[in-house]
Design a protein around this motif. Structure first.
Motif, short mmCIF file in Angstrom:
data_model
loop_
_atom_site.label_atom_id
_atom_site.label_comp_id
_atom_site.label_asym_id
_atom_site.label_seq_id
_atom_site.Cartn_x
_atom_site.Cartn_y
_atom_site.Cartn_z
N GLY A 118 0.81 -1.22 0.00
CA GLY A 118 0.00 0.00 0.00
C GLY A 118 0.83 1.26 0.00
N ILE A 119 1.88 1.28 0.79
CA ILE A 119 2.75 2.47 0.88
C ILE A 119 3.42 2.76 -0.44
CG2 ILE A 119 4.89 3.30 1.92
CD1 ILE A 119 3.21 3.47 4.13
N PHE A 120 3.89 1.72 -1.12
CA PHE A 120 4.66 1.92 -2.34
C PHE A 120 3.84 1.72 -3.62
CE2 PHE A 120 7.91 1.02 0.86
CZ PHE A 120 8.67 2.16 0.72
N ALA A 121 2.52 1.66 -3.51
CA ALA A 121 1.67 1.43 -4.68
C ALA A 121 1.74 2.59 -5.68
CB ALA A 121 0.23 1.21 -4.25
N SER A 122 1.96 3.78 -5.18
CA SER A 122 1.96 4.94 -6.08
C SER A 122 3.31 5.18 -6.75
CB SER A 122 1.54 6.19 -5.32
OG SER A 122 2.44 6.46 -4.26
N GLY A 123 4.33 4.46 -6.35
CA GLY A 123 5.64 4.63 -6.96
C GLY A 123 6.31 5.92 -6.52
N LYS A 124 7.44 6.21 -7.15
CA LYS A 124 8.20 7.42 -6.79
C LYS A 124 7.62 8.67 -7.43
CE LYS A 124 12.71 5.31 -6.06
NZ LYS A 124 14.10 5.27 -6.51
N ASP A 125 7.17 8.54 -8.66
CA ASP A 125 6.69 9.70 -9.40
C ASP A 125 5.18 9.65 -9.54
OD1 ASP A 125 6.50 11.94 -10.95
OD2 ASP A 125 7.43 11.07 -12.74
N THR A 126 4.49 10.49 -8.78
CA THR A 126 3.03 10.51 -8.78
C THR A 126 2.47 10.88 -10.14
OG1 THR A 126 3.13 11.18 -6.46
CG2 THR A 126 1.04 11.45 -7.57
N ASP A 127 3.09 11.87 -10.81
CA ASP A 127 2.61 12.27 -12.14
C ASP A 127 2.62 11.08 -13.10
OD1 ASP A 127 2.46 14.88 -11.22
OD2 ASP A 127 4.39 15.46 -12.05
N GLU A 128 3.71 10.33 -13.09
CA GLU A 128 3.87 9.20 -14.00
C GLU A 128 2.87 8.08 -13.69
OE1 GLU A 128 7.40 6.11 -14.57
OE2 GLU A 128 8.01 8.20 -14.92
N ASN B 81 -3.61 7.85 -1.64
CA ASN B 81 -2.73 8.71 -2.42
C ASN B 81 -3.45 8.93 -3.75
OD1 ASN B 81 -0.66 10.25 -3.34
ND2 ASN B 81 0.90 8.66 -3.24
N LYS B 82 -4.23 10.00 -3.78
CA LYS B 82 -5.14 10.22 -4.90
C LYS B 82 -4.55 11.13 -5.97
CE LYS B 82 -9.29 9.47 -2.22
NZ LYS B 82 -10.60 9.97 -1.85
N CYS B 83 -4.82 10.78 -7.21
CA CYS B 83 -4.46 11.64 -8.34
C CYS B 83 -5.43 12.83 -8.40
CB CYS B 83 -4.58 10.87 -9.66
SG CYS B 83 -3.40 9.53 -9.83
N ASN B 84 -6.68 12.53 -8.14
CA ASN B 84 -7.75 13.52 -8.15
C ASN B 84 -8.84 13.02 -7.20
OD1 ASN B 84 -9.32 11.61 -9.72
ND2 ASN B 84 -8.08 12.25 -11.47
N ALA B 85 -9.94 13.71 -7.13
CA ALA B 85 -11.00 13.33 -6.19
C ALA B 85 -11.59 11.96 -6.49
CB ALA B 85 -12.10 14.38 -6.19
N GLY B 86 -11.47 11.48 -7.72
CA GLY B 86 -12.12 10.24 -8.09
C GLY B 86 -11.22 9.03 -8.24
N TYR B 87 -9.90 9.19 -8.15
CA TYR B 87 -9.01 8.05 -8.39
C TYR B 87 -7.91 7.97 -7.33
CZ TYR B 87 -6.00 4.67 -10.64
OH TYR B 87 -5.25 3.56 -10.90
#
Length: 105
Positions: A14-24, A53-59
């Motif tokens: 869970g902690i590392f699910a978003s990876g290092k680069d959130t934009d990518e 760790n959300k990209c936007n309100a829906g994801y």
């Protein structure tokens, strides 16, 4: 021990699910990174529970199964620790009773 180990692995995932680069990571998921949303909710990625760790309100980049799994494995770990303590206490009391019976003879 196994439930505690799986709890740790799930938390790690869970902690590392978003990876290092959130934009990518958001781009790979086909989601736009909403910097306005992220600046308003800056505390979400740093919380230990629930993991978000959300990209936007829906994801959310954290898989849906992670937070329920954390709850389940935490409850299992606590239950098994309590069961171990109860069993060890009963075993110790039984051993003391046996020792006292052998001493009295």
């Amino acid at each position: 021990m196994l439930s505690f180990l799986v709890l740790g692995v799930t938390f790690f995932i869970g902690i590392f699910a978003s990876g290092k680069d959130t934009d990518e990571t958001c781009a790979k998921a086909g989601q736009l990174l909403d910097n306005n949303y992220r600046s308003q909710n800056w505390q979400e990625p740093g919380r230990f529970f629930p993991l978000h760790n959300k990209c936007n309100a829906g994801y959310d980049m954290i898989p849906v199964w992670v937070n329920p799994a954390l709850v389940i494995f935490a409850v299992l770990t606590a239950t098994f620790i309590c069961a171990f303590i109860v069993a060890a206490t009963k075993r110790l009391k039984a051993h003391r009773r046996e020792s006292q019976i052998h001493v009295k003879r």
